[in-house]
Design a protein around this motif. Structure first.
Motif, PDB file in Angstrom:
ATOM      1  N   UNK A 159       0.782  -1.232   0.000  1.00 22.34           N
ATOM      2  CA  UNK A 159       0.000   0.000   0.000  1.00 22.34           C
ATOM      3  C   UNK A 159       0.810   1.277   0.000  1.00 22.34           C
ATOM      4  N   UNK A 160       0.387   2.229   0.828  1.00 27.71           N
ATOM      5  CA  UNK A 160       0.938   3.585   0.794  1.00 27.71           C
ATOM      6  C   UNK A 160       2.377   3.685   1.270  1.00 27.71           C
ATOM      7  N   UNK A 161       2.752   2.818   2.199  1.00 29.06           N
ATOM      8  CA  UNK A 161       4.087   2.907   2.772  1.00 29.06           C
ATOM      9  C   UNK A 161       4.192   4.022   3.801  1.00 29.06           C
ATOM     10  N   UNK A 162       5.305   4.042   4.534  1.00 30.69           N
ATOM     11  CA  UNK A 162       5.513   5.011   5.614  1.00 30.69           C
ATOM     12  C   UNK A 162       6.879   5.663   5.413  1.00 30.69           C
ATOM     13  N   UNK A 163       6.929   6.972   5.518  1.00 27.45           N
ATOM     14  CA  UNK A 163       8.194   7.673   5.319  1.00 27.45           C
ATOM     15  C   UNK A 163       9.186   7.330   6.425  1.00 27.45           C
ATOM     16  N   UNK A 164      10.470   7.495   6.142  1.00 28.85           N
ATOM     17  CA  UNK A 164      11.529   7.217   7.119  1.00 28.85           C
ATOM     18  C   UNK A 164      11.341   8.063   8.379  1.00 28.85           C
ATOM     19  N   UNK A 165      10.906   9.319   8.190  1.00 29.13           N
ATOM     20  CA  UNK A 165      10.737  10.224   9.322  1.00 29.13           C
ATOM     21  C   UNK A 165       9.670   9.725  10.295  1.00 29.13           C
ATOM     22  N   UNK A 166       8.654   9.074   9.759  1.00 32.29           N
ATOM     23  CA  UNK A 166       7.550   8.637  10.607  1.00 32.29           C
ATOM     24  C   UNK A 166       7.718   7.218  11.143  1.00 32.29           C
ATOM     25  N   UNK A 167       8.617   6.449  10.549  1.00 32.58           N
ATOM     26  CA  UNK A 167       8.795   5.063  10.987  1.00 32.58           C
ATOM     27  C   UNK A 167       9.261   4.975  12.438  1.00 32.58           C
ATOM     28  N   UNK A 168      10.018   5.964  12.905  1.00 31.90           N
ATOM     29  CA  UNK A 168      10.502   5.952  14.280  1.00 31.90           C
ATOM     30  C   UNK A 168       9.437   6.403  15.277  1.00 31.90           C
ATOM     31  N   UNK A 169       8.322   6.935  14.764  1.00 32.06           N
ATOM     32  CA  UNK A 169       7.302   7.499  15.649  1.00 32.06           C
ATOM     33  C   UNK A 169       6.024   6.676  15.727  1.00 32.06           C
ATOM     34  N   UNK A 207       9.005  -4.541  14.682  1.00 37.96           N
ATOM     35  CA  UNK A 207       9.686  -3.534  13.861  1.00 37.96           C
ATOM     36  C   UNK A 207       8.991  -3.393  12.511  1.00 37.96           C
ATOM     37  N   UNK A 208       9.409  -2.380  11.745  1.00 40.32           N
ATOM     38  CA  UNK A 208       8.793  -2.117  10.449  1.00 40.32           C
ATOM     39  C   UNK A 208       9.858  -1.819   9.407  1.00 40.32           C
ATOM     40  N   UNK A 209       9.611  -2.296   8.187  1.00 39.31           N
ATOM     41  CA  UNK A 209      10.377  -1.906   7.004  1.00 39.31           C
ATOM     42  C   UNK A 209       9.367  -1.345   6.009  1.00 39.31           C
ATOM     43  N   UNK A 210       9.641  -0.175   5.475  1.00 38.24           N
ATOM     44  CA  UNK A 210       8.652   0.436   4.594  1.00 38.24           C
ATOM     45  C   UNK A 210       9.299   1.418   3.628  1.00 38.24           C
ATOM     46  N   UNK A 211       8.621   1.569   2.488  1.00 36.66           N
ATOM     47  CA  UNK A 211       9.035   2.551   1.494  1.00 36.66           C
ATOM     48  C   UNK A 211       7.780   3.191   0.928  1.00 36.66           C
ATOM     49  N   UNK A 212       7.781   4.512   0.887  1.00 36.13           N
ATOM     50  CA  UNK A 212       6.603   5.234   0.422  1.00 36.13           C
ATOM     51  C   UNK A 212       6.217   4.795  -0.995  1.00 36.13           C
ATOM     52  N   UNK A 213       4.955   4.452  -1.140  1.00 37.05           N
ATOM     53  CA  UNK A 213       4.439   4.028  -2.442  1.00 37.05           C
ATOM     54  C   UNK A 213       4.634   2.565  -2.756  1.00 37.05           C
ATOM     55  N   UNK A 214       5.360   1.834  -1.904  1.00 36.76           N
ATOM     56  CA  UNK A 214       5.634   0.421  -2.184  1.00 36.76           C
ATOM     57  C   UNK A 214       5.155  -0.527  -1.089  1.00 36.76           C
ATOM     58  N   UNK A 215       4.656   0.016   0.003  1.00 36.28           N
ATOM     59  CA  UNK A 215       4.112  -0.840   1.043  1.00 36.28           C
ATOM     60  C   UNK A 215       4.999  -0.987   2.262  1.00 36.28           C
ATOM     61  N   UNK A 216       4.562  -1.836   3.181  1.00 40.09           N
ATOM     62  CA  UNK A 216       5.246  -2.007   4.463  1.00 40.09           C
ATOM     63  C   UNK A 216       5.281  -3.479   4.871  1.00 40.09           C
ATOM     64  N   UNK A 217       6.279  -3.809   5.682  1.00 39.64           N
ATOM     65  CA  UNK A 217       6.362  -5.126   6.308  1.00 39.64           C
ATOM     66  C   UNK A 217       6.523  -4.912   7.813  1.00 39.64           C
ATOM     67  N   UNK A 218       5.529  -5.323   8.569  1.00 39.03           N
ATOM     68  CA  UNK A 218       5.625  -5.305  10.025  1.00 39.03           C
ATOM     69  C   UNK A 218       5.979  -6.708  10.488  1.00 39.03           C
ATOM     70  N   UNK A 219       7.051  -6.816  11.255  1.00 36.88           N
ATOM     71  CA  UNK A 219       7.523  -8.125  11.719  1.00 36.88           C
ATOM     72  C   UNK A 219       7.704  -8.107  13.226  1.00 36.88           C
TER      73      UNK A 219
END
Length: 230
Positions: A159-169, A207-219
């Motif tokens: 989906x939308x993905x999460x920016x690096x700035x917001x991943x820590x929050x 934890x989370x790995x994500x890229x804006x516009x490419x989706x996210x992986x929550x593990x």
């Protein structure tokens, strides 16, 4: 801050009773009209029931958060098959989510010694978030595998993905991801905070790995149960 936490705790407890009564009356209405179906009326009652469920979920999140802040959330643990819990959660969510395909991959038979209900709560939260934040991508992948002494479960969306700035929050209490379409995503910003606390309360990590516009992986990783041998 303590006064705010105390207020949230008291307010949540006070709301719990009337909302439970509303749920009971809604169920009674459904039973009462069961023998005389009316599509329009039944749809309205069903929508009312869903809204009560949402309100109940929000209140439970506030109560959980209050307990966590006061260090009084207790985990009653037992032994269970993690892969069976994943199958159960996915099957239940798939029934009410015709818009998305929830795929299970590599669902290894792994045993945990944990609070089953709370682990289900984490899975529900992560999968529901994936559904919510990828309206245009209809595929969600849930994976379970072992890595040494740890069981690793991941929920992947496209989906939308999460920016690096917001991943820590995003795991902070009351934090909500910002964006131009924020208004389409209701909630208190407590789900990931609670999920993180639950996993850490079981000696694991979320934890989370994500890229804006490419989706996210929550593990999240949890210790595999050590079975005694005789």
């Amino acid at each position: 801050m303590h006064r705010k936490d105390d207020f949230l705790s008291i307010a949540s407890h006070e709301l719990k009773t009337p909302v439970t009564s509303l749920k009971a009356y809604t169920q009674l209405l459904q039973l009462y009209f069961k023998e005389n179906p009316d599509n329009k009326r039944d749809l309205m009652i069903s929508k009312m029931d869903n809204q009560v469920d949402k309100l109940t979920s929000l209140i439970n999140d506030l109560l959980d958060t209050s307990k966590m802040q006061h260090g009084v959330l207790v985990y009653h643990k037992d032994l269970f098959q993690f892969n069976e819990v994943i199958r159960k959660v996915v099957d239940e969510l798939q029934l009410i989510t015709p818009t998305h395909q929830i795929i299970i991959e590599g669902n290894e038979p792994i045993k945990l010694f944990a609070n089953r209900e709370r682990i289900e709560q984490v899975l529900n939260n992560l999968i529901n978030n994936a559904i919510k934040y990828c309206p245009d991508s209809k595929r969600i992948i849930v994976n379970l595998k072992s890595n040494g002494p740890m069981a690793i479960c991941s929920v992947k969306d496209f989906g939308n993905g999460i920016s690096k700035e917001q991943q820590n929050k995003i795991f902070e209490r009351f934090y909500r991801v910002t964006g131009h379409n924020l208004h389409t995503y209701p909630g208190l910003g407590l789900g990931l905070f609670i999920a993180k606390e639950i996993i850490e309360g079981h000696y694991g990590k979320l934890c989370v790995e994500s890229e804006v516009g490419k989706g996210s992986i929550f593990s999240f990783g949890l210790p595999i149960a050590k079975l005694r041998t005789t």
